[in-house]
Each structure stands twice: as structure tokens, then as C-alpha cells.
Design an enzyme around this catalytic site. Structure first.
Site, short mmCIF file in Angstrom:
data_model
loop_
_atom_site.label_atom_id
_atom_site.label_comp_id
_atom_site.label_asym_id
_atom_site.label_seq_id
_atom_site.Cartn_x
_atom_site.Cartn_y
_atom_site.Cartn_z
N CYS A 198 0.84 -1.20 0.00
CA CYS A 198 0.00 0.00 0.00
C CYS A 198 0.87 1.25 0.00
CB CYS A 198 -0.91 0.00 1.23
SG CYS A 198 -1.83 1.52 1.47
N CYS A 201 0.19 3.39 3.46
CA CYS A 201 0.70 3.02 4.79
C CYS A 201 1.80 1.96 4.75
CB CYS A 201 -0.45 2.52 5.66
SG CYS A 201 -1.05 0.87 5.22
N CYS A 218 -6.15 -2.26 0.77
CA CYS A 218 -5.10 -2.43 1.78
C CYS A 218 -5.67 -3.18 2.97
CB CYS A 218 -4.58 -1.06 2.22
SG CYS A 218 -3.32 -1.19 3.52
N CYS A 221 -5.22 -0.26 6.16
CA CYS A 221 -5.75 1.11 6.22
C CYS A 221 -6.94 1.24 5.27
CB CYS A 221 -4.66 2.14 5.92
SG CYS A 221 -4.24 2.32 4.16
N ASP A 340 22.03 0.12 -16.81
CA ASP A 340 21.93 -1.07 -15.96
C ASP A 340 21.01 -2.10 -16.62
OD1 ASP A 340 21.68 -2.92 -13.96
OD2 ASP A 340 20.79 -1.56 -12.50
#
EC number: 6.3.5.13
Length: 416
Positions: A198, A201, A218, A221, A340
Site C-alpha cells: 500500500c 501506509c 489495503c 488502512c 543497468d
């Protein structure tokens, strides 16, 4: 254009000259150098060129160029549309696009994810379309949670901007949630490896899987998927009134382009273009800046597919001819690609088992090591031409990242 201050008019004129010289020298379409010259002479040129226009900004990790093209096509009934059709998606490209269409009342601008706050501030765009966020070129780009956070701040400070956002992507939803006005689109999220947590949170996200999109919430939350206004489901798009419109006529292949199409339909609806009028216009788009183009080489028909990151490679695999159809892969690691190549280990190359594969490009050894680990047999080649000559005449798919794609496209045909 005559309403611009004299300094701005001079900046536009010199920018066009620089762009023309770049094209004559074979250095590209000149969008970047033209915009760079213009902004050097007038740092406020983007703001001035945006004035009195209705603008759309289109941003995502993948699909920006294609969706920009689709939206532009669907908006043609409204009149001339200024757009950066070939992917020059930073302010220099935006300046060139707007300067090249001084009479256009509308503009559709592809925008690099990290430039959204700056370009939104300078243009005051009417609509911002946000589609997906996943890791890309991590050696030079910010973490996507940071990008989403910058979107949140910028949209909170843009009360007159309407957002069209893909609510199936939790990071996009979080980034768009501060906007004063949002149209939520269930456009699907096929790559989910960057959004298990999430963004509000940090807790785990629970998902209820669907064929093309998924509900999510979530566990710790209040943050959850908003109720969508537009929905992509079973190859059709459902508008806010519940009307279904099949996407069968869309000529761009794969599920990612169905997602791009539903976002385009939601955007143009903001300008009064209904789906029944927009869909035939979307169907006229067959290729975008060389993506999905087919070219002839040595009696073979090459279909060119661009893939720049793990999410993009997953979507490219989705549109391949079934095995044992042959395939060429090409990887570079120049500046535009990102230096990369460790992202190759996030791609599930096991999906390529059962087909002949040739591997080329400047970083072919990196790709060869990854394929060997995935137990995918391959043939290493120093030049793409070797792979083309090695297969029987007929269809050949080619997947390449950015500079490798451009090299192949330039060599075998720049059909748009």
C-alpha cells in the site's frame, strides 16, 4: 502566433530552423533541438504557447506514445490537434509540438513521468491521463513511489485540471487521489510486481483477480480501489452509463492496447467526443512511431516490437505469434536505454520456451546469461542480419529495447 511577444516569435522561428537543420543532417525529427533552442531564448515559451489551448498530458511508464496517438486520432473531429507524435516527451518536445501547430486549439502531449509536475505547472493542462507506474531505468530514474508522490503534490495544486486515471494500478490511484476531479478507469494492471504494498501506509494489498482488471484493498488502512467510471471487461469497454462498446476493431495488438484504448475513450469523452464517434478513429491507428510496424527484409516479414522494461517485455510476449514462430531479441544499454541491465532478471523469459530464439545487440551476453538461466535455448548473433538469414522466409517477430529498436527500424524501414 502573432499574439506572442517578439522575443517568443523569434525563439519559435530559430527553433524551427534548428529542427529543420537537424532533419536535413539525418539526426532525427528535430523536436528536441528545436525546443531546446526555443527555451534557451525564451524560458517561458512553453507557458506562452499553451495559452488559450485545451491541453491533455499523457503519462505512464508504458504506453504513453501509443495512447497519445490514439487520443489525438479520436480528437480530430474537434479540429487541428498539436501533438508530439514521435515521443519527444520532455518540455523541449512539448515546445516543438505546440510551435509547429500555432493554430491548433487542442493539444495532446506525451509527458515523461518525472516531468508531469513541471509541465502541468507551466501549461495548466485541462486533462491529465495517468495509466501505469513500474520500475524503469533505475540507474537514472527515481523510485516510482517518489514519482507518485510528486504527482500527488502537483495535482493537489492544480484545481482546474481533470484527471483520467487507471484505478487498477494502486500507485497511479494514490498519485491521482489528490486531484479535485477524477475519472477512474478500470484499464487493467498486467504487471503487478511493483505494487504489492500500500503506498498510503506500506501494508499488504489484497487482490480479487479478474480477467483484465482486479479489485484491491489495503489490509491495514482505508486505501482501496475506487469505483471505476469506465471499465474494460471481456474485450469491451463499458462507459459511465453502462453502455458496452466492443474493441474488436482496434488494430493495435494485445491487451495493453485495449487498456490504452479505454483510457483514450475516457479522455476524449471529456471533450464531448462519444465512444461511438471515437472508436472508428481509434481503429485507424495501425502503428505508432514504428511500434508494431512490419517491414520486409531478405524475403522475411519483420514485425518490430519495442520493450524497454520488465512490464513492457511482458506485454510484447503477449502479442507474439504462437510457438514455434521464430523470434529475435536485441538489447543495448546506451543512455536512452539505461546503463543497468539487471532488470532482465525480472522478466519471465520461460514464456519463450519452445520457439527458436536469436539474441543480438550490444549487451547480448547479458541477455544470453538470463536466457540460459531460464532454460530457453538460443543462438547468439553479432548482427541482426545473421538471425534474419537463419530463418525460413515468412514471419519473424523482433523485440528490442529503445536504441536497438531504433537501429533496426532505421536499417530496415521507418514505416509509421
Amino acid at each position: 502566433m502573432s499574439d506572442l511577444p517578439l522575443r517568443s516569435q523569434l525563439a519559435v522561428a530559430l527553433g524551427r530552423t534548428a529542427a529543420k537543420m537537424s532533419r536535413m543532417a539525418g539526426k532525427g525529427d528535430g523536436s528536441v533541438i528545436g525546443g531546446k533552442v526555443g527555451l534557451k531564448l525564451d524560458p517561458e515559451l512553453l507557458t506562452r504557447l499553451s495559452r488559450d489551448r485545451k491541453l491533455v498530458l499523457v503519462s505512464a511508464t508504458n504506453g504513453k506514445t501509443t495512447t497519445t496517438r490514439l487520443i489525438t486520432s479520436a480528437m480530430t473531429p474537434l479540429g487541428e490537434v498539436a501533438t508530439n507524435a514521435f515521443g519527444a516527451n520532455m518540455p523541449t518536445g512539448h515546445v516543438s509540438a505546440l510551435a509547429s501547430a500555432p493554430a491548433a486549439k487542442y493539444g495532446v502531449l506525451e509527458c515523461d513521468e518525472k516531468y508531469v509536475p513541471m509541465v502541468l505547472r507551466e501549461t495548466g493542462a485541462n486533462v491529465v491521463a495517468l495509466m501505469n507506474l513500474s520500475r524503469d531505468q533505475m540507474d537514472r530514474a527515481a523510485e516510482i513511489w517518489l514519482l507518485a508522490g510528486k504527482w500527488r503534490k502537483a495535482l493537489a495544486e492544480a484545481p482546474n485540471t481533470h484527471v483520467v486515471a487507471n484505478c487498477d494500478d494502486p500507485l497511479v490511484t494514490w498519485g491521482a487521489a489528490t486531484a479535485k476531479s477524477v475519472t477512474w478507469v478500470a484499464a487493467g494492471q498486467h504487471w503487478r510486481e511493483d505494487s504489492w504494498c500500500c503506498p498510503e501506509c506500506g501494508g499488504p494489498l489484497d487482490r480479487q483477480e479478474g480477467e483484465e482488471n482486479s479489485d484491491w484493498a489495503c489490509r491495514q488502512c482505508h486505501f482501496r480501489r475506487p469505483r471505476p467510471d469506465w471499465v474494460l471487461h471481456n474485450g469491451a469497454v463499458y462507459d459511465p452509463h453502462g453502455r458496452a462498446f466492443p474493441l474488436d476493431a482496434i488494430q493495435l495488438p494485445g491487451r495493453a492496447n485495449r487498456s490504452n484504448a479505454v483510457v483514450a475513450l475516457a479522455v476524449v469523452a471529456q471533450f464531448g467526443v462519444p465512444p461511438e464517434q471515437a472508436l472508428p478513429l481509434l481503429a485507424t491507428v495501425k502503428s505508432v512511431a514504428g511500434r508494431y510496424t512490419t517491414v520486409e527484409a531478405q524475403g522475411r516479414t519483420l514485425r518490430l516490437l519495442l520493450a524497454k522494461n520488465p512490464a513492457g517485455w511482458l506485454e510484447a510476449f503477449d502479442v507474439l505469434k504462437p510457438a514455434p514462430s521464430p523470434l529475435v531479441l536485441a538489447i543495448n544499454a546506451q543512455g536512452p536505454d539505461g546503463r543497468d541491465t539487471s532488470w532482465l532478471w525480472d522478466v519471465d523469459f520461460r514464456l519463450l520456451r519452445g520457439r527458436p530464439v536469436w539474441v543480438g545487440g550490444e549487451r547480448r551476453i547479458d541477455l544470453a546469461a538470463r536466457l540460459e538461466a531460464a532454460e530457453v535455448p538460443f543462438t547468439l548473433v553479432d548482427d541482426v542480419e545473421q538471425a534474419i538469414l537463419a530463418v525460413q522466409p515468412g514471419h519473424l517477430d523482433v523485440i528490442a529495447n529503445y536504441t536497438a529498436f531504433q537501429n533496426i527500424r532505421t536499417r530496415y524501414g521507418r514505416v509509421v
